[in-house]
Design an enzyme around this catalytic site. Structure first.
Site, PDB file in Angstrom:
ATOM      1  N   ASP A   1       0.868  -1.182   0.000  1.00  0.00           N
ATOM      2  CA  ASP A   1       0.000   0.000   0.000  1.00  0.00           C
ATOM      3  C   ASP A   1       0.910   1.239   0.000  1.00  0.00           C
ATOM      4  O   ASP A   1       1.702   1.431   0.927  1.00  0.00           O
ATOM      5  CB  ASP A   1      -0.883  -0.042   1.260  1.00  0.00           C
TER       6      ASP A   1
ATOM      7  N   ASP B   1      -3.153   2.317  -5.790  1.00  0.00           N
ATOM      8  CA  ASP B   1      -1.977   2.281  -4.906  1.00  0.00           C
ATOM      9  C   ASP B   1      -1.880   1.046  -4.022  1.00  0.00           C
ATOM     10  O   ASP B   1      -1.082   1.017  -3.100  1.00  0.00           O
ATOM     11  CB  ASP B   1      -1.911   3.565  -4.061  1.00  0.00           C
ATOM     12  N   GLU B   2      -2.697   0.048  -4.289  1.00  0.00           N
ATOM     13  CA  GLU B   2      -2.658  -1.151  -3.445  1.00  0.00           C
ATOM     14  C   GLU B   2      -2.668  -2.414  -4.283  1.00  0.00           C
ATOM     15  O   GLU B   2      -3.323  -2.455  -5.328  1.00  0.00           O
ATOM     16  CB  GLU B   2      -3.912  -1.214  -2.561  1.00  0.00           C
TER      17      GLU B   2
ATOM     18  N   CYS C   1     -20.003 -18.362  -4.736  1.00  0.00           N
ATOM     19  CA  CYS C   1     -21.283 -17.855  -5.228  1.00  0.00           C
ATOM     20  C   CYS C   1     -22.297 -18.998  -5.302  1.00  0.00           C
ATOM     21  O   CYS C   1     -22.038 -20.030  -5.924  1.00  0.00           O
ATOM     22  CB  CYS C   1     -21.108 -17.213  -6.605  1.00  0.00           C
TER      23      CYS C   1
ATOM     24  N   CYS D   1     -23.267 -19.762  -9.192  1.00  0.00           N
ATOM     25  CA  CYS D   1     -22.403 -20.358 -10.215  1.00  0.00           C
ATOM     26  C   CYS D   1     -21.188 -21.065  -9.628  1.00  0.00           C
ATOM     27  O   CYS D   1     -20.416 -21.679 -10.347  1.00  0.00           O
ATOM     28  CB  CYS D   1     -21.946 -19.296 -11.215  1.00  0.00           C
TER      29      CYS D   1
ATOM     30  N   HIS E   1     -20.412  -9.031  -9.340  1.00  0.00           N
ATOM     31  CA  HIS E   1     -20.807 -10.397  -9.661  1.00  0.00           C
ATOM     32  C   HIS E   1     -22.306 -10.572  -9.417  1.00  0.00           C
ATOM     33  O   HIS E   1     -23.016 -11.152 -10.247  1.00  0.00           O
ATOM     34  CB  HIS E   1     -19.994 -11.361  -8.789  1.00  0.00           C
TER      35      HIS E   1
ATOM     36  N   HIS F   1     -25.537 -11.542 -11.959  1.00  0.00           N
ATOM     37  CA  HIS F   1     -26.541 -12.592 -11.789  1.00  0.00           C
ATOM     38  C   HIS F   1     -27.946 -12.023 -11.755  1.00  0.00           C
ATOM     39  O   HIS F   1     -28.870 -12.596 -12.331  1.00  0.00           O
ATOM     40  CB  HIS F   1     -26.279 -13.380 -10.506  1.00  0.00           C
TER      41      HIS F   1
HETATM   42  N1  DCP Z   1      -8.441   8.120  -1.957  1.00  0.00           N
HETATM   43  C1  DCP Z   1      -9.500   8.942  -2.269  1.00  0.00           C
HETATM   44  N2  DCP Z   1     -10.576   9.029  -1.432  1.00  0.00           N
HETATM   45  C2  DCP Z   1     -10.611   8.298  -0.296  1.00  0.00           C
HETATM   46  C3  DCP Z   1      -9.538   7.451   0.035  1.00  0.00           C
HETATM   47  C4  DCP Z   1      -8.459   7.398  -0.820  1.00  0.00           C
HETATM   48  O1  DCP Z   1      -9.463   9.591  -3.307  1.00  0.00           O
HETATM   49  N3  DCP Z   1     -11.657   8.393   0.491  1.00  0.00           N
HETATM   50  C5  DCP Z   1      -7.291   8.114  -2.860  1.00  0.00           C
HETATM   51  C6  DCP Z   1      -6.244   9.063  -2.358  1.00  0.00           C
HETATM   52  C7  DCP Z   1      -5.203   8.203  -1.757  1.00  0.00           C
HETATM   53  C8  DCP Z   1      -5.328   6.941  -2.566  1.00  0.00           C
HETATM   54  O2  DCP Z   1      -6.696   6.843  -2.920  1.00  0.00           O
HETATM   55  O3  DCP Z   1      -3.916   8.790  -1.857  1.00  0.00           O
HETATM   56  C9  DCP Z   1      -4.914   5.712  -1.807  1.00  0.00           C
HETATM   57  O4  DCP Z   1      -5.764   5.505  -0.698  1.00  0.00           O
HETATM   58  P1  DCP Z   1      -5.213   4.982   0.690  1.00  0.00           P
HETATM   59  O5  DCP Z   1      -6.371   4.625   1.538  1.00  0.00           O
HETATM   60  O6  DCP Z   1      -4.168   3.947   0.452  1.00  0.00           O
HETATM   61  O7  DCP Z   1      -4.573   6.265   1.353  1.00  0.00           O
HETATM   62  P2  DCP Z   1      -3.159   6.886   1.157  1.00  0.00           P
HETATM   63  O8  DCP Z   1      -2.315   6.111   0.213  1.00  0.00           O
HETATM   64  O9  DCP Z   1      -3.336   8.327   0.811  1.00  0.00           O
HETATM   65  O10 DCP Z   1      -2.565   6.820   2.613  1.00  0.00           O
HETATM   66  P3  DCP Z   1      -2.003   5.566   3.408  1.00  0.00           P
HETATM   67  O11 DCP Z   1      -0.584   5.920   3.700  1.00  0.00           O
HETATM   68  O12 DCP Z   1      -2.832   5.484   4.645  1.00  0.00           O
HETATM   69  O13 DCP Z   1      -2.138   4.353   2.542  1.00  0.00           O
HETATM   70 MG    MG Z   2      -2.078   4.055   0.394  1.00  0.00          MG
END
Ligand code: DCP
Ligand code: MG
Length: 608
Positions: free
Chosen positions: A104, A195-196, A543, A546, A561, A565
């Site tokens: 993350d 980002d994850e 599920c 299916c 999903h 259905h």
């Molecule tokens: N994001 C968004 N609205 C939200 C949550 C997140 O637009 N309610 C966007 C902005 C973040 C990105 O998604 O930068 C990634 O979400 P994360 O929850 O991973 O948060 P961050 O990366 O910003 O912080 P962390 O260090 O806690 O992961």
């Molecule tokens: Mg993040």
């Protein structure tokens, strides 16, 4: 919220998504934050909506408490036996052979902004606008500023806060760089947002003869070299635990949970349930207030009552959390085949603006689909009203489409059925996808009709596991579910978010949607002759319709999903009614009442 019951300090019980702690908010003066948020939002639509949700949840808690109090010894003994057996079964499914890594990025949007403008380094920073911020730097989080918070509240919490606008091109660019690195460690990595991602590093560890700790350090270093951004990593025997672990040493840290039974059980024994993906504010509140459950281990102690009060698939999930179990196999790529685009904007009921926005969304979706050579057949319109109610309406088309014009025709039809309405978010999702070179546009209709003729009635079997009448809670839960989606990343201000087929979900939302399943008949096509039961997750992840497996944490996947259905069921209803005009094919069948597909899109009718 119970705002009125706290006399002169009503904010003390004003728990909103804004008051939830995120990484980096450990030392925050929670009461001060709550007070400011309470004072600034009192009387707003957000405030009203929080009150409405709270009333629904309170009602649900009261009903569950009443039901709990009425349980007889005999019933408890019965459910204890079920729980004990299920725990044994779940335990037998434990797989400690895989090594999962969850990665993350730290304060992603803010970190990208800082990379582009190094003078921002070390400063309290928010990405977004006065109406909504997407994320905050760790410096800003110390003041209680966090994602999904309106900027004007954030300013009050941190007067020196610097705002930067969003820049999605840049996020996508850096996200791609990180994904290039991920693929070197697991070519089938599962990206759950920009980002994850989850990486199965079992093979990497064994092929290179190195431990998972070394892989985690190397991966983080490589990401930093390639992007200049830091990230945090969690390693564990399954995805559920890996995600929990990646948050432990944020930012720029890692936490390794060994693939060892005792280590897992020790870890889970004191883990607050809220840390688990899928257990959100509402689930936490219900489990705490009804059953006194606060840690994952408590789930195992309360297995009997959980089975007595909740649907089997919810309880299976809770017990698996209590055992520290989670997904270990890579879900089939096919499950991630859906594509969507949505926008948040200032609430408006101006129909010309709404249709213009819908056209923009359809255009973006069409372009994205064409870029990926995808055609789709199930179109879902998502709406968030000015009062924060979320509705989804789906339709299955007669042919696969990906042009803006085709998408817009059906999307407009869905939207028109809802108007007049003041909206703050619209989104379109295309599921039931296929590569455009695989099928002729008329194939699917033919396929469905043929399978219907050969398989016959495919309505799933109603759940009979319970002799418990949940009718008292069902309505309130349905209402709650309708308003609960989208607490998370949907709060962006006018920022398009397109997820491609590799991005299965944005964020995990609350598993409380599972609570509604006991006796969960949702759509009755004809009260006397046929009942359609919404598919559900057998064992928490299979599920019922299916047999495909989607782990509990893949909330968005699951929603897509089920959309598929449900739309398919509606489509089959149409086919069935068509077949009725051919009596020789229908001989021996009961007469079915024809339900036009539009009937399911009537204003105010909620399917979720
Ligand atoms: N994001 C968004 N609205 C939200 C949550 C997140 O637009 N309610 C966007 C902005 C973040 C990105 O998604 O930068 C990634 O979400 P994360 O929850 O991973 O948060 P961050 O990366 O910003 O912080 P962390 O260090 O806690 O992961
Ligand atoms: Mg993040």
């Amino acid at each position: 919220m119970e705002a009125t019951s706290d006399g002169d300090r009503p904010w003390q019980s004003y728990h909103t998504v804004y008051t939830n702690a995120k990484a980096g908010m450990e030392g925050v003066d929670k009461e001060k934050v709550q007070k400011i948020i309470y004072e600034l939002s009192e009387g707003s639509k957000y405030f009203e909506n929080e009150k409405r949700k709270e009333a629904i949840i309170k009602q649900k808690i009261d009903n569950l408490r009443t039901h709990h109090a009425k349980l007889t010894e005999k019933e408890i003994t019965h459910f204890q036996r079920i729980a004990d057996n299920r725990i044994l079964e779940l335990e037998a499914s434990r797989d400690l052979s895989k090594i999962w890594l969850h990665i993350d990025m730290d304060a992603f949007y803010a970190a990208v902004a800082t990379l582009e403008n190094p003078s921002l380094k070390g400063k309290p920073l928010a990405v977004g606008s006065m109406s909504m911020i997407c994320t905050a730097s760790y410096e800003a989080r110390k003041y209680g500023v966090r994602a999904a918070m309106p900027g004007f509240i954030a300013c009050k919490l941190c007067p020196d806060l610097i705002f930067v606008p969003t820049n999605f091109e840049k996020y996508t660019y850096y996200s791609e760089l990180t994904r290039n690195v991920f693929s070197k460690y697991d070519p089938d990595f599962i990206a759950t947002s920009l980002d994850e991602a989850y990486l199965n590093i079992t093979d990497t560890c064994s092929q290179r003869g190195i431990g998972c700790e070394e892989v985690a350090v190397e991966l983080r270093n490589t990401i930093f070299q390639e992007t200049g951004l830091t990230c945090s990593v969690g390693v564990a025997p399954n995805r559920m635990l890996a995600k929990v672990c990646s948050d432990i040493n944020k930012p720029n840290g890692q936490f390794i949970l060994p693939n060892d039974y005792n280590a897992v059980m020790t870890f889970i024994s004191s883990l607050p349930i809220r840390k688990v993906g899928g257990i959100g504010k509402v689930s936490e509140q219900i489990l705490r207030d009804v059953l006194g459950i606060s840690t994952c281990a408590d789930m195992l102690q309360k297995g009997a009552v959980l089975y007595a009060l909740f649907h089997q698939c919810s309880t299976d999930f809770f017990l698996s959390v209590g055992l520290g179990l989670g997904g270990t196999d890579t879900p089939q790529q096919k499950m991630r085949k859906s594509i969507s685009n949505e926008r948040t904007f200032s609430a408006t009921n101006d129909e010309s603006i709404l249709f213009q926005k819908l056209a923009d969304i359809a255009e973006t979706l069409s372009k994205d689909m064409q870029k990926e050579c995808l055609l789709g057949r199930t179109l879902t319109l998502k709406l968030k009203t000015a009062s924060f109610e979320v509705r989804t309406r789906a339709t299955t088309l007669q042919k696969f489409v990906n042009s803006k014009e085709d998408i817009l025709i059906y999307a407009s039809k869905l939207l028109r059925a809802e108007l007049p309405l003041s909206l703050r978010l619209m989104g379109l999702r295309m599921s039931h996808l296929d590569d455009d070179d695989k099928h002729s546009p008329l194939d699917p209709m033919q396929k469905t009709l043929t399978s219907f003729l050969t398989i016959g009635n495919v309505a799933p079997i109603a759940d009979k596991s319970a002799d418990f009448d949940a009718s008292d809670i069902q309505l309130s839960v349905r209402d709650y579910v309708a308003v609960s989606y989208g607490n998370h990343a949907e709060s962006l201000n006018e920022c398009p978010k397109t997820r491609n087929k590799y991005e299965s979900i944005e964020k995990i939302s609350d598993v409380s949607s599972l609570f509604d399943h006991k006796g969960g008949v949702v759509a009755s096509s004809s009260s006397s002759s046929r009942i359609i039961v919404e598919p559900y997750w057998v064992g928490g992840y299979i599920c019922s319709q299916c047999g495909i497996e989607v782990p509990a944490s893949f909330t968005e996947e699951r929603r897509q999903h089920l959309d598929y259905h449900l739309a398919d069921m509606l489509h089959k209803e149409e086919c069935r009614s068509l077949l009725q005009s051919f009596p020789h094919k229908e001989s021996g069948r009961k007469k079915q009442k024809y339900i036009p597909i539009d009937a399911f899109f009537v204003k105010g009718q909620k399917r979720f």
